[in-house]
Motif scaffolding. Structure first.
Motif, short mmCIF file in Angstrom:
data_model
loop_
_atom_site.label_atom_id
_atom_site.label_comp_id
_atom_site.label_asym_id
_atom_site.label_seq_id
_atom_site.Cartn_x
_atom_site.Cartn_y
_atom_site.Cartn_z
N SER A 58 0.85 -1.19 0.00
CA SER A 58 0.00 0.00 0.00
C SER A 58 0.89 1.23 0.00
CB SER A 58 -0.91 0.01 1.23
OG SER A 58 -0.13 0.21 2.42
N VAL A 59 0.32 2.36 -0.38
CA VAL A 59 1.11 3.59 -0.40
C VAL A 59 1.54 3.96 1.02
CG1 VAL A 59 -0.88 5.16 -0.25
CG2 VAL A 59 1.24 5.92 -1.36
N GLU A 60 0.70 3.67 2.00
CA GLU A 60 1.06 3.98 3.39
C GLU A 60 2.27 3.17 3.83
OE1 GLU A 60 -3.09 5.01 2.60
OE2 GLU A 60 -2.00 3.10 2.40
N PHE A 81 11.88 10.95 -0.45
CA PHE A 81 10.99 10.21 -1.33
C PHE A 81 9.64 9.97 -0.67
CE2 PHE A 81 9.36 6.33 -3.34
CZ PHE A 81 9.40 6.71 -4.67
N ALA A 82 9.63 9.74 0.64
CA ALA A 82 8.37 9.49 1.33
C ALA A 82 7.44 10.69 1.23
CB ALA A 82 8.64 9.15 2.80
N ARG A 83 7.99 11.89 1.37
CA ARG A 83 7.17 13.10 1.26
C ARG A 83 6.61 13.26 -0.15
NH1 ARG A 83 10.74 17.90 3.46
NH2 ARG A 83 9.05 19.07 2.41
N LYS A 84 7.44 12.95 -1.13
CA LYS A 84 6.97 13.06 -2.51
C LYS A 84 5.86 12.05 -2.79
CE LYS A 84 10.09 13.95 -5.61
NZ LYS A 84 11.19 13.87 -6.62
N LEU A 85 6.06 10.82 -2.34
CA LEU A 85 5.07 9.77 -2.54
C LEU A 85 3.75 10.13 -1.85
CD1 LEU A 85 4.81 6.89 -3.76
CD2 LEU A 85 5.57 6.00 -1.56
N ALA A 87 2.74 13.15 -1.04
CA ALA A 87 2.14 14.32 -1.68
C ALA A 87 1.32 13.94 -2.91
CB ALA A 87 3.23 15.32 -2.05
N VAL A 88 1.84 12.99 -3.70
CA VAL A 88 1.10 12.54 -4.89
C VAL A 88 -0.19 11.85 -4.48
CG1 VAL A 88 1.17 10.99 -6.88
CG2 VAL A 88 3.19 12.34 -6.29
N ALA A 89 -0.10 10.95 -3.48
CA ALA A 89 -1.29 10.24 -3.03
C ALA A 89 -2.34 11.19 -2.47
CB ALA A 89 -0.90 9.20 -1.96
N THR A 90 -1.89 12.19 -1.70
CA THR A 90 -2.81 13.16 -1.11
C THR A 90 -3.48 14.01 -2.19
OG1 THR A 90 -1.49 13.27 0.91
CG2 THR A 90 -2.99 15.10 0.49
N ALA A 133 5.94 1.60 -6.97
CA ALA A 133 5.27 2.87 -6.73
C ALA A 133 3.96 2.96 -7.49
CB ALA A 133 6.19 4.02 -7.12
N ALA A 134 3.97 2.47 -8.74
CA ALA A 134 2.76 2.54 -9.56
C ALA A 134 1.64 1.69 -8.97
CB ALA A 134 3.08 2.08 -10.99
N ASP A 135 1.97 0.50 -8.47
CA ASP A 135 0.97 -0.35 -7.83
C ASP A 135 0.38 0.33 -6.60
OD1 ASP A 135 0.76 -2.54 -9.46
OD2 ASP A 135 2.29 -3.70 -8.43
N ALA A 136 1.26 0.90 -5.77
CA ALA A 136 0.80 1.52 -4.54
C ALA A 136 -0.13 2.70 -4.83
CB ALA A 136 1.99 1.98 -3.71
N LEU A 137 0.17 3.44 -5.89
CA LEU A 137 -0.60 4.63 -6.24
C LEU A 137 -1.73 4.34 -7.22
CD1 LEU A 137 2.41 7.07 -6.73
CD2 LEU A 137 0.68 7.25 -4.93
#
Length: 501
Positions: A58-60, A81-85, A87-90, A133-137
């Motif tokens: 999961s993205v989390e 990278f965690a912040r970027k990931l 930010a995209v999900a949010t 990353a693509a799967d998580a998002l």
């Protein structure tokens, strides 16, 4: 992974273009470069024998894992990278929008080879990270931006086809220029626009490819994400320093007798990496590439490889470029070559870049010839800082100002004698510009000292005490080609022309 995806053939051939494969070395146990001591390139079966298929997260969970090891972007900015990931999900959740994932593997820095090495030799590791990353998002598309005309393009195309993911992962070739490596340039290029920076406003995590929230990071970052998923945070942190766990890829060139892409744990002395590549430090070591900073020989001999340690001695890890000069080449001459190249790489969007950077190059060349002053160079370099539409003027200013502070003895020799007595061997790689052999010259039998050329092209033409032009012998850059030709057309005495050298 990516259930339900079927293969369609990508446009273009996957025949490998002949190209030098970067040598790979390692300090300690290799991770990203595992297996490359036995083979030139890991195909999918060889890759899976070394790296099991990662589970879906999961993205989390991915955010939590990246935070645990403080995974940073490896393209130069070192953004978490965690912040970027997150930010995209949010942004996607807030807008109820789809998501895209973009791998920046264009590597516009001419002195860098680590991302090209990954695509050439371990392309499936980069793909693994991008798919994680693509799967998580739940991304609708993955795009990999590469430099056109390079064998890495065909290598990654072949890897995508080998996995049957050509309908989901798109490989896009972009012009091989310095500013193409900037994130906004990559988004522009793969969107069908000119591959130039988008400016300082806006975030890709809010609006990137096709206006979608987009996760954009460089090739090594995604390869590191794949290793993190394989090893877990605890295993990942077994290598490297406690504050910056893991390994990094360094492109070591310059005076190195054995230039290579080196994988090393953080915390290892930079001197160990230089010794591994047979590199003499000489006058200094450039770290972080052409937007980086110079280290003095004393600092280069003692500093460990890490973001914080390099920053503490005035350096920057950046994109992991390490260029020792040795003691045979003229350091000021090498700086002039690179600054002239950077001036020619302007996207032409703003005055500080289009006009200011050639001024910096001109002032440096004047210093190299024994004229001008350090203060004039410092003034020109400081004047472009913080005023550009992108970070190119800032990075160039940082590079130049660092050279002024590091090569004080060599600069004094030039000011005193007009030369330091050493040739310029071109240890810092600079690709040939389309107009790099074109120079503006004066027919002195015609020149009447009107001075119009200096008004049209002040970046290359100055007037002496008698009002006659003094022309820089720096090649005409693409940014100034049009003005140079206008100066020729407007000269009342028809005294100007362009010659190839």
């Amino acid at each position: 992974m990516i259930a339900g995806r079927t293969a369609t053939r990508s446009a273009g051939s996957t025949r490998m273009i002949p190209h030098k494969v970067p040598d790979v070395r390692h300090v300690g146990e290799p991770r990203l470069t595992a297996g490359l001591d036995r083979t030139r390139r890991l195909d999918y079966s060889a890759h899976r024998a070394l790296h099991p298929e990662p589970p879906r997260y999961s993205v989390e969970t991915l955010v939590s894992m990246a935070e645990a090891v403080d995974l940073r972007g490896r393209g130069g900015a070192a953004f978490p990278f965690a912040r970027k990931l997150n930010a995209v999900a949010t942004s996607a959740a807030k807008k109820k929008a789809q998501v895209a994932v973009v791998v920046n593997a264009t590597e516009g820095e001419p002195a860098s080879a680590k991302d090209k090495m990954l695509l050439l030799r371990v392309p499936h590791l980069v793909i693994d990270g991008a798919l994680l990353a693509a799967d998580a998002l739940d991304a609708v598309e993955v795009v990999i931006g590469v430099a056109e005309g390079h064998a890495a393009h065909n290598s990654i195309l072949a890897a995508v086809e080998e996995r049957g993911l050509s309908d989901y992962i798109r490989v896009f070739a972009l012009p091989e220029r310095f500013v193409t490596g900037e994130g906004g340039s990559v988004i522009n290029g793969i969107s069908g626009r000119e591959a130039i920076p988008r400016g300082r406003g806006g975030r890709t995590s809010d609006s990137g490819l096709r206006g979608l929230p987009t996760l954009l990071s460089n090739a090594e970052t995604f390869a590191q994400l794949a290793m993190l998923a394989e090893l877990g945070p605890t295993g990942y942190a077994e290598a490297g320093s406690p504050d910056e766990p893991g390994t990094v890829l360094l492109t070591v060139g310059g005076s190195a007798m054995r230039p290579a892409v080196v994988e090393t744990p953080t915390g290892v002395p930079l001197a160990t990496v230089l010794d591994l590549c047979g590199a003499m430090v000489g006058d200094g070591v450039l770290v972080g590439g052409y937007h980086g900073r110079w280290l003095t020989p004393v600092n280069a001999a003692s500093v460990p490889v890490s973001r914080k340690s390099l920053a503490d001695v005035g350096g920057v890890l950046g994109a992991g470029i390490v260029l020792p000069l040795g003691g045979e080449t003229c350091p000021l001459g090498e700086t002039v070559r690179v600054t002239s190249y950077l001036a020619a790489q302007s996207a032409g969007q703003c005055g500080p870049c289009r006009l200011g950077l050639p001024d910096v190059a001109y002032a440096l060349k004047d210093l190299l010839d024994g004229g001008g002053t350090v203060e004039a160079v410092r003034w020109a370099a400081t004047g472009v800082r913080g005023r550009g539409a992108c970070s190119h003027p800032d990075g160039t200013s940082r590079f130049v100002l660092s050279a002024l502070d590091t090569f004080t003895e060599d600069i004094s020799e030039h000011l005193l004698n007009g030369t330091c007595g050493r040739p310029v061997y071109g240890l810092l790689p600079v690709p040939d510009d389309d107009n790099s052999n074109e120079h503006l010259v004066i027919d002195w039998s015609r020149c009447q000292g009107h001075g119009l050329c200096a008004k049209i092209l002040p970046q290359m033409v100055k007037l002496d005490a008698h009002g006659y032009p003094v022309i820089s012998d720096i090649p005409i850059s693409g940014a100034h080609s049009q003005r140079a030709r206008r100066a020729i057309e407007m000269c009342p005495a028809l005294a100007l022309r362009i010659e190839e050298r």
